[in-house]
Motif scaffolding. Structure first.
Motif, PDB file in Angstrom:
ATOM      1  N   ARG A 194       0.793  -1.226   0.000  1.00  0.00           N
ATOM      2  CA  ARG A 194       0.000   0.000   0.000  1.00  0.00           C
ATOM      3  C   ARG A 194       0.830   1.282   0.000  1.00  0.00           C
ATOM      4  NH1 ARG A 194      -4.628   0.312   4.282  1.00  0.00           N
ATOM      5  NH2 ARG A 194      -5.747  -0.738   2.636  1.00  0.00           N
ATOM      6  N   TYR A 195       1.943   1.301   0.704  1.00  0.00           N
ATOM      7  CA  TYR A 195       2.662   2.554   0.936  1.00  0.00           C
ATOM      8  C   TYR A 195       3.910   2.679   0.075  1.00  0.00           C
ATOM      9  CZ  TYR A 195      -0.365   2.539   5.027  1.00  0.00           C
ATOM     10  OH  TYR A 195      -1.456   2.485   5.846  1.00  0.00           O
ATOM     11  N   THR A 196       4.271   3.927  -0.202  1.00  0.00           N
ATOM     12  CA  THR A 196       5.514   4.197  -0.913  1.00  0.00           C
ATOM     13  C   THR A 196       6.680   3.946   0.038  1.00  0.00           C
ATOM     14  OG1 THR A 196       5.631   6.511  -0.234  1.00  0.00           O
ATOM     15  CG2 THR A 196       4.373   6.016  -2.267  1.00  0.00           C
ATOM     16  N   ILE A 197       7.866   3.916  -0.506  1.00  0.00           N
ATOM     17  CA  ILE A 197       9.057   3.727   0.320  1.00  0.00           C
ATOM     18  C   ILE A 197       9.163   4.858   1.341  1.00  0.00           C
ATOM     19  CG2 ILE A 197      11.586   3.712   0.262  1.00  0.00           C
ATOM     20  CD1 ILE A 197      11.304   2.240  -2.474  1.00  0.00           C
ATOM     21  N   LYS A 198       8.910   6.081   0.910  1.00  0.00           N
ATOM     22  CA  LYS A 198       8.966   7.227   1.822  1.00  0.00           C
ATOM     23  C   LYS A 198       7.943   7.083   2.946  1.00  0.00           C
ATOM     24  CE  LYS A 198       8.744  12.277   1.834  1.00  0.00           C
ATOM     25  NZ  LYS A 198       8.557  13.469   0.988  1.00  0.00           N
ATOM     26  N   GLU A 199       6.718   6.655   2.626  1.00  0.00           N
ATOM     27  CA  GLU A 199       5.686   6.462   3.643  1.00  0.00           C
ATOM     28  C   GLU A 199       6.074   5.342   4.609  1.00  0.00           C
ATOM     29  OE1 GLU A 199       1.621   7.802   1.304  1.00  0.00           O
ATOM     30  OE2 GLU A 199       2.495   5.825   0.875  1.00  0.00           O
ATOM     31  N   ARG A 200       6.674   4.265   4.088  1.00  0.00           N
ATOM     32  CA  ARG A 200       7.115   3.172   4.970  1.00  0.00           C
ATOM     33  C   ARG A 200       8.191   3.663   5.934  1.00  0.00           C
ATOM     34  NH1 ARG A 200       6.485  -0.166   0.113  1.00  0.00           N
ATOM     35  NH2 ARG A 200       8.720  -0.181  -0.262  1.00  0.00           N
ATOM     36  N   TYR A 201       9.091   4.496   5.423  1.00  0.00           N
ATOM     37  CA  TYR A 201      10.146   5.065   6.266  1.00  0.00           C
ATOM     38  C   TYR A 201       9.536   5.920   7.376  1.00  0.00           C
ATOM     39  CZ  TYR A 201      14.216   7.859   7.605  1.00  0.00           C
ATOM     40  OH  TYR A 201      15.202   8.486   8.309  1.00  0.00           O
ATOM     41  N   LEU A 236      17.624   5.645   0.402  1.00  0.00           N
ATOM     42  CA  LEU A 236      17.249   6.099   1.739  1.00  0.00           C
ATOM     43  C   LEU A 236      17.843   7.474   2.019  1.00  0.00           C
ATOM     44  CD1 LEU A 236      15.909   5.696   4.473  1.00  0.00           C
ATOM     45  CD2 LEU A 236      17.932   4.395   5.186  1.00  0.00           C
ATOM     46  N   SER A 237      19.067   7.705   1.597  1.00  0.00           N
ATOM     47  CA  SER A 237      19.688   9.023   1.780  1.00  0.00           C
ATOM     48  C   SER A 237      18.883  10.106   1.083  1.00  0.00           C
ATOM     49  CB  SER A 237      21.129   9.027   1.257  1.00  0.00           C
ATOM     50  OG  SER A 237      21.934   8.216   2.059  1.00  0.00           O
ATOM     51  N   ARG A 238      18.399   9.809  -0.128  1.00  0.00           N
ATOM     52  CA  ARG A 238      17.579  10.792  -0.854  1.00  0.00           C
ATOM     53  C   ARG A 238      16.282  11.090  -0.093  1.00  0.00           C
ATOM     54  NH1 ARG A 238      19.664   7.966  -5.189  1.00  0.00           N
ATOM     55  NH2 ARG A 238      17.857   6.572  -5.362  1.00  0.00           N
ATOM     56  N   ILE A 239      15.658  10.025   0.423  1.00  0.00           N
ATOM     57  CA  ILE A 239      14.414  10.211   1.188  1.00  0.00           C
ATOM     58  C   ILE A 239      14.692  11.063   2.436  1.00  0.00           C
ATOM     59  CG2 ILE A 239      12.719   9.002   2.632  1.00  0.00           C
ATOM     60  CD1 ILE A 239      12.905   6.695   0.557  1.00  0.00           C
ATOM     61  N   ARG A 240      15.757  10.785   3.123  1.00  0.00           N
ATOM     62  CA  ARG A 240      16.076  11.536   4.340  1.00  0.00           C
ATOM     63  C   ARG A 240      16.354  12.995   4.036  1.00  0.00           C
ATOM     64  NH1 ARG A 240      20.558   9.044   7.528  1.00  0.00           N
ATOM     65  NH2 ARG A 240      19.667  10.221   9.230  1.00  0.00           N
ATOM     66  N   ARG A 241      16.983  13.276   2.900  1.00  0.00           N
ATOM     67  CA  ARG A 241      17.234  14.673   2.511  1.00  0.00           C
ATOM     68  C   ARG A 241      15.911  15.388   2.208  1.00  0.00           C
ATOM     69  NH1 ARG A 241      21.745  12.522  -0.209  1.00  0.00           N
ATOM     70  NH2 ARG A 241      20.611  12.466  -2.176  1.00  0.00           N
ATOM     71  N   GLN A 242      14.958  14.697   1.609  1.00  0.00           N
ATOM     72  CA  GLN A 242      13.663  15.290   1.305  1.00  0.00           C
ATOM     73  C   GLN A 242      12.894  15.653   2.561  1.00  0.00           C
ATOM     74  OE1 GLN A 242      11.507  12.416  -1.004  1.00  0.00           O
ATOM     75  NE2 GLN A 242      12.909  12.515  -2.758  1.00  0.00           N
ATOM     76  N   ILE A 243      13.070  14.865   3.595  1.00  0.00           N
ATOM     77  CA  ILE A 243      12.315  15.043   4.837  1.00  0.00           C
ATOM     78  C   ILE A 243      12.890  16.179   5.688  1.00  0.00           C
ATOM     79  CG2 ILE A 243      11.681  13.943   7.024  1.00  0.00           C
ATOM     80  CD1 ILE A 243      11.557  11.300   5.426  1.00  0.00           C
ATOM     81  N   THR A 244      14.215  16.295   5.715  1.00  0.00           N
ATOM     82  CA  THR A 244      14.835  17.301   6.586  1.00  0.00           C
ATOM     83  C   THR A 244      14.964  18.651   5.955  1.00  0.00           C
ATOM     84  OG1 THR A 244      17.029  16.550   5.898  1.00  0.00           O
ATOM     85  CG2 THR A 244      16.152  15.665   7.955  1.00  0.00           C
TER      86      THR A 244
END
Length: 190
Positions: free
Chosen positions: A145-152, A182-190
């Motif tokens: 159901r969830y995207t990788i970002k949502e799972r994170y 994962l590094s890209r996702i973390r950069r998007q969040i912060t």
């Protein structure tokens, strides 16, 4: 074993004689950081309750040198290669302590004895099995159901201390991406 008694008593009130019988079936084990608890190809012989620590479930490296992390267990949770434990067949994966970990183990034989000799043991066993099933179902639905970002984001909402103890490569594998992703996702969040 006080935490274990508390865990059980959240489910059902125990008579002192029942608790003494159940408690005598468990053994305490201290597992070192990075120690493998259950190896791939071995039959799981113990159902464990984590007093403290984090356990990782993973499929060891393949020919492409990729390990696949697919689950974690934390303080005050059940852990084991449950499919192997139930079927008495070799495990397809391994369990590893990611931190110094204290577990209380009950052997397959002792658990069967608890089931046979106590009414409350069967009740607790059924509820524990249901809890493991629900956790597995939740994980499968999240993957669909969830995207990788949502799972994170969901992972850290449920287990906020993960960043302190779990290497990023394991978190990346668990949510279905690479460490770079994962590094890209973390950069998007912060």
């Amino acid at each position: 074993m006080g935490f274990l008694k508390e865990y059980y008593e959240q489910i059902v009130e125990l008579q002192e004689s029942e608790w003494n019988f159940i408690a005598s079936s468990f053994e305490r084990k201290v597992v070192q950081k990075n120690e493998v608890i259950t190896r791939q190809g071995e039959t799981e012989n113990y159902l464990s309750f984590i007093e403290s620590g984090i356990v990782r479930f993973y499929i060891p490296e393949d020919e492409d040198e990729n390990e696949l992390t697919f689950n974690f267990s934390f303080d005050k949770e059940l852990t084991c290669a449950y499919d192997s434990f139930l079927t008495r067949q070799p495990s397809d994966y391994e369990l590893q302590a990611l931190t110094p970990t204290v577990i209380w183990q009950i052997s397959y034989q002792n658990l069967q004895r608890v089931y046979q000799e106590t009414k409350v043991g069967n009740y607790i066993g059924r509820l524990a099995s249901e809890k493991l099933f629900l956790a597995k179902s939740k994980r499968e639905i999240a993957l669909l159901r969830y995207t990788i970002k949502e799972r994170y984001l969901n992972l850290f909402k449920e287990e906020p201390d993960l960043l302190k103890y779990i290497p990023q490569k394991y978190i990346a594998s668990y949510i279905g991406t690479t460490p770079q992703g994962l590094s890209r996702i973390r950069r998007q969040i912060t």
